[in-house]
Design a protein around this motif. Structure first.
Motif, PDB file in Angstrom:
ATOM      1  N   MET A  91       0.839  -1.194   0.000  1.00 34.51           N
ATOM      2  CA  MET A  91       0.000   0.000   0.000  1.00 34.51           C
ATOM      3  C   MET A  91       0.879   1.250   0.000  1.00 34.51           C
ATOM      4  N   ASN A  92       0.646   2.120  -0.969  1.00 35.52           N
ATOM      5  CA  ASN A  92       1.423   3.354  -1.072  1.00 35.52           C
ATOM      6  C   ASN A  92       0.648   4.502  -0.435  1.00 35.52           C
ATOM      7  N   PHE A  93       1.183   5.030   0.653  1.00 31.79           N
ATOM      8  CA  PHE A  93       0.513   6.131   1.330  1.00 31.79           C
ATOM      9  C   PHE A  93       0.833   7.447   0.634  1.00 31.79           C
ATOM     10  N   PRO A  94      -0.162   8.318   0.481  1.00 29.42           N
ATOM     11  CA  PRO A  94       0.078   9.617  -0.165  1.00 29.42           C
ATOM     12  C   PRO A  94       0.936  10.512   0.722  1.00 29.42           C
ATOM     13  N   THR A  95       1.585  11.464   0.093  1.00 32.16           N
ATOM     14  CA  THR A  95       2.457  12.366   0.832  1.00 32.16           C
ATOM     15  C   THR A  95       1.791  13.710   1.066  1.00 32.16           C
ATOM     16  N   PHE A  96       2.180  14.346   2.152  1.00 31.60           N
ATOM     17  CA  PHE A  96       1.757  15.709   2.422  1.00 31.60           C
ATOM     18  C   PHE A  96       2.772  16.715   1.896  1.00 31.60           C
ATOM     19  N   ALA A  97       3.884  16.219   1.379  1.00 34.99           N
ATOM     20  CA  ALA A  97       4.940  17.104   0.877  1.00 34.99           C
ATOM     21  C   ALA A  97       4.458  17.869  -0.341  1.00 34.99           C
ATOM     22  N   LEU A  98       4.903  19.126  -0.447  1.00 40.03           N
ATOM     23  CA  LEU A  98       4.501  19.989  -1.558  1.00 40.03           C
ATOM     24  C   LEU A  98       5.703  20.459  -2.368  1.00 40.03           C
ATOM     25  N   ASN A  99       6.756  19.685  -2.335  1.00 38.71           N
ATOM     26  CA  ASN A  99       7.972  20.055  -3.051  1.00 38.71           C
ATOM     27  C   ASN A  99       7.700  20.282  -4.531  1.00 38.71           C
ATOM     28  N   GLU A 100       8.195  21.416  -5.051  1.00 34.80           N
ATOM     29  CA  GLU A 100       8.066  21.799  -6.457  1.00 34.80           C
ATOM     30  C   GLU A 100       6.656  22.208  -6.850  1.00 34.80           C
ATOM     31  N   LYS A 101       5.718  22.224  -5.905  1.00 38.58           N
ATOM     32  CA  LYS A 101       4.376  22.712  -6.194  1.00 38.58           C
ATOM     33  C   LYS A 101       4.368  24.240  -6.131  1.00 38.58           C
ATOM     34  N   VAL A 102       3.551  24.853  -6.967  1.00 38.35           N
ATOM     35  CA  VAL A 102       3.422  26.315  -6.995  1.00 38.35           C
ATOM     36  C   VAL A 102       2.069  26.686  -6.405  1.00 38.35           C
ATOM     37  N   ALA A 103       2.108  27.455  -5.317  1.00 38.86           N
ATOM     38  CA  ALA A 103       0.881  27.793  -4.593  1.00 38.86           C
ATOM     39  C   ALA A 103       0.665  29.298  -4.587  1.00 38.86           C
ATOM     40  N   LEU A 104      -0.506  29.715  -5.016  1.00 33.65           N
ATOM     41  CA  LEU A 104      -0.910  31.118  -4.963  1.00 33.65           C
ATOM     42  C   LEU A 104      -1.867  31.316  -3.803  1.00 33.65           C
ATOM     43  N   ILE A 105      -1.567  32.295  -2.950  1.00 34.02           N
ATOM     44  CA  ILE A 105      -2.443  32.637  -1.836  1.00 34.02           C
ATOM     45  C   ILE A 105      -2.868  34.091  -1.999  1.00 34.02           C
ATOM     46  N   THR A 106      -4.147  34.329  -2.238  1.00 36.13           N
ATOM     47  CA  THR A 106      -4.625  35.707  -2.323  1.00 36.13           C
ATOM     48  C   THR A 106      -4.886  36.227  -0.904  1.00 36.13           C
ATOM     49  N   GLY A 107      -4.731  37.533  -0.734  1.00 39.02           N
ATOM     50  CA  GLY A 107      -4.808  38.065   0.620  1.00 39.02           C
ATOM     51  C   GLY A 107      -3.748  37.436   1.501  1.00 39.02           C
ATOM     52  N   GLY A 108      -2.596  37.137   0.902  1.00 42.68           N
ATOM     53  CA  GLY A 108      -1.562  36.354   1.589  1.00 42.68           C
ATOM     54  C   GLY A 108      -0.548  37.159   2.358  1.00 42.68           C
ATOM     55  N   ALA A 143       6.311  24.101  -0.797  1.00 37.50           N
ATOM     56  CA  ALA A 143       5.745  24.773  -1.970  1.00 37.50           C
ATOM     57  C   ALA A 143       6.500  26.056  -2.295  1.00 37.50           C
ATOM     58  N   LYS A 144       6.515  26.388  -3.576  1.00 36.58           N
ATOM     59  CA  LYS A 144       6.941  27.718  -4.013  1.00 36.58           C
ATOM     60  C   LYS A 144       5.724  28.620  -3.856  1.00 36.58           C
ATOM     61  N   VAL A 145       5.868  29.657  -3.074  1.00 32.63           N
ATOM     62  CA  VAL A 145       4.721  30.454  -2.642  1.00 32.63           C
ATOM     63  C   VAL A 145       4.645  31.769  -3.417  1.00 32.63           C
ATOM     64  N   VAL A 146       3.436  32.077  -3.890  1.00 30.70           N
ATOM     65  CA  VAL A 146       3.140  33.373  -4.495  1.00 30.70           C
ATOM     66  C   VAL A 146       2.040  34.006  -3.652  1.00 30.70           C
ATOM     67  N   ILE A 147       2.284  35.210  -3.135  1.00 34.91           N
ATOM     68  CA  ILE A 147       1.242  35.899  -2.385  1.00 34.91           C
ATOM     69  C   ILE A 147       0.811  37.149  -3.142  1.00 34.91           C
ATOM     70  N   ALA A 148      -0.486  37.374  -3.138  1.00 35.96           N
ATOM     71  CA  ALA A 148      -1.062  38.516  -3.842  1.00 35.96           C
ATOM     72  C   ALA A 148      -1.954  39.288  -2.889  1.00 35.96           C
ATOM     73  N   SER A 149      -1.886  40.610  -2.986  1.00 34.55           N
ATOM     74  CA  SER A 149      -2.688  41.476  -2.135  1.00 34.55           C
ATOM     75  C   SER A 149      -2.713  42.869  -2.737  1.00 34.55           C
ATOM     76  N   ARG A 150      -3.584  43.726  -2.212  1.00 37.98           N
ATOM     77  CA  ARG A 150      -3.648  45.094  -2.725  1.00 37.98           C
ATOM     78  C   ARG A 150      -2.559  45.993  -2.136  1.00 37.98           C
ATOM     79  N   GLY A 151      -2.120  45.696  -0.915  1.00 32.34           N
ATOM     80  CA  GLY A 151      -1.182  46.577  -0.223  1.00 32.34           C
ATOM     81  C   GLY A 151       0.263  46.192  -0.445  1.00 32.34           C
ATOM     82  N   LEU A 152       0.998  47.030  -1.152  1.00 34.13           N
ATOM     83  CA  LEU A 152       2.388  46.716  -1.477  1.00 34.13           C
ATOM     84  C   LEU A 152       3.261  46.654  -0.228  1.00 34.13           C
ATOM     85  N   GLN A 153       3.051  47.556   0.706  1.00 32.21           N
ATOM     86  CA  GLN A 153       3.867  47.575   1.919  1.00 32.21           C
ATOM     87  C   GLN A 153       3.699  46.277   2.715  1.00 32.21           C
TER      88      GLN A 153
END
Length: 254
Positions: free
Chosen positions: A1-18, A35-45
């Motif tokens: 039985m092959n158990f699934p992994t929780f690892a996110l290596n090499e995955k690209v994740a976008l989080i809005t309001g991040g 994961a490679k993380v991309v965060i998006a928001s309205r406030g640059l600071q």
């Protein structure tokens, strides 16, 4: 039985309001799991501050200043991510806001602002991400809802309406996108300690009411959301779609 992994290596994740609050906490969690993380928001600071903090944790992160209520900006965001990484594996559809007023005091502008940000923004971002994920024949969409999408609580007219809408979008999208190898789920937090809820939770009587409605007798924190978002983003949830997971200390089970 092959158990699934929780690892996110090499995955690209976008989080809005991040850049802060729940979105930032989820960005940390996904980044810590590889994961490679991309965060998006309205406030640059806020974005620049979040980037510095994430890089301090050795997380691969890029930032984009985006208003999720603007279709052109949302589509450009996805295009830029694909140009940079060649794909988009995970969307945490989180950007949102709240205006708390009694029903009879809610202005039309209040309603429009909350619904546009919380529901139209979720729709536009989900649509743009789905178009890319259909091309890839894979993807994970995680909508951030709230327990207020399924229970009643005073002073939450527009917010609760928007979150109920998110719950239904999650189910519809799950059905539509399943043939393309894309899962769609939602996380419905109860009250979580963040800058957005700090003032609201400072009221002692309100805080007591919230805690008394919660089986675990406490307010949630960002760490409580780490496991659910990593689960939905990972291979471990490959057979889970169309679900709304309430992370609420037992509130909605009472």
């Amino acid at each position: 039985m092959n158990f699934p992994t929780f690892a996110l290596n090499e995955k690209v994740a976008l989080i809005t309001g991040g850049s802060k609050g729940i979105g930032f906490g989820m960005a940390v969690a996904l980044g810590e799991y590889g994961a490679k993380v991309v965060i998006a928001s309205r406030g640059l600071q806020d974005l620049e501050k979040a980037k510095e903090q994430l890089e301090g944790r050795q997380i691969d992160v890029k930032i984009f200043q985006v208003d999720v209520t603007k279709k052109e900006q949302v589509e450009e965001l996805v295009q830029n991510i694909v140009k940079e990484y060649g794909k988009l594996d995970i969307l945490v559809n989180n950007a949102g806001m709240n205006i708390r007023k009694p029903l009879v005091e809610v202005e039309e502008a209040d309603w429009d602002q909350v619904i546009t940000t919380n529901l139209k923004g979720i729709f536009l971002m989900g649509q743009a991400a789905a178009k890319q994920m259909i091309k890839q024949k894979s993807g994970k969409i995680i909508n951030i809802s709230s327990i207020l999408g399924s229970i009643g609580f005073s002073m939450q007219t527009s917010y609760a309406a928007s979150k109920g809408g998110i719950n239904q979008l999650t189910k519809v999208w799950a059905d539509e996108l399943a043939p393309h190898g894309i899962t769609v789920n939602a996380i419905g937090p109860a009250y979580i300690k963040t800058p957005m809820t700090e003032e609201w939770l400072a009221d002692e009587s309100r805080y007591s009411e919230i805690v008394n409605n919660t089986m675990l007798k406490r307010v949630g924190n960002l760490e409580d959301l780490a496991g659910p978002v990593v689960f939905f983003a990972s291979e471990a949830s490959n057979y889970v779609t169309g679900q709304v997971l309430n992370v609420d200390g037992g509130w909605t089970a009472k």
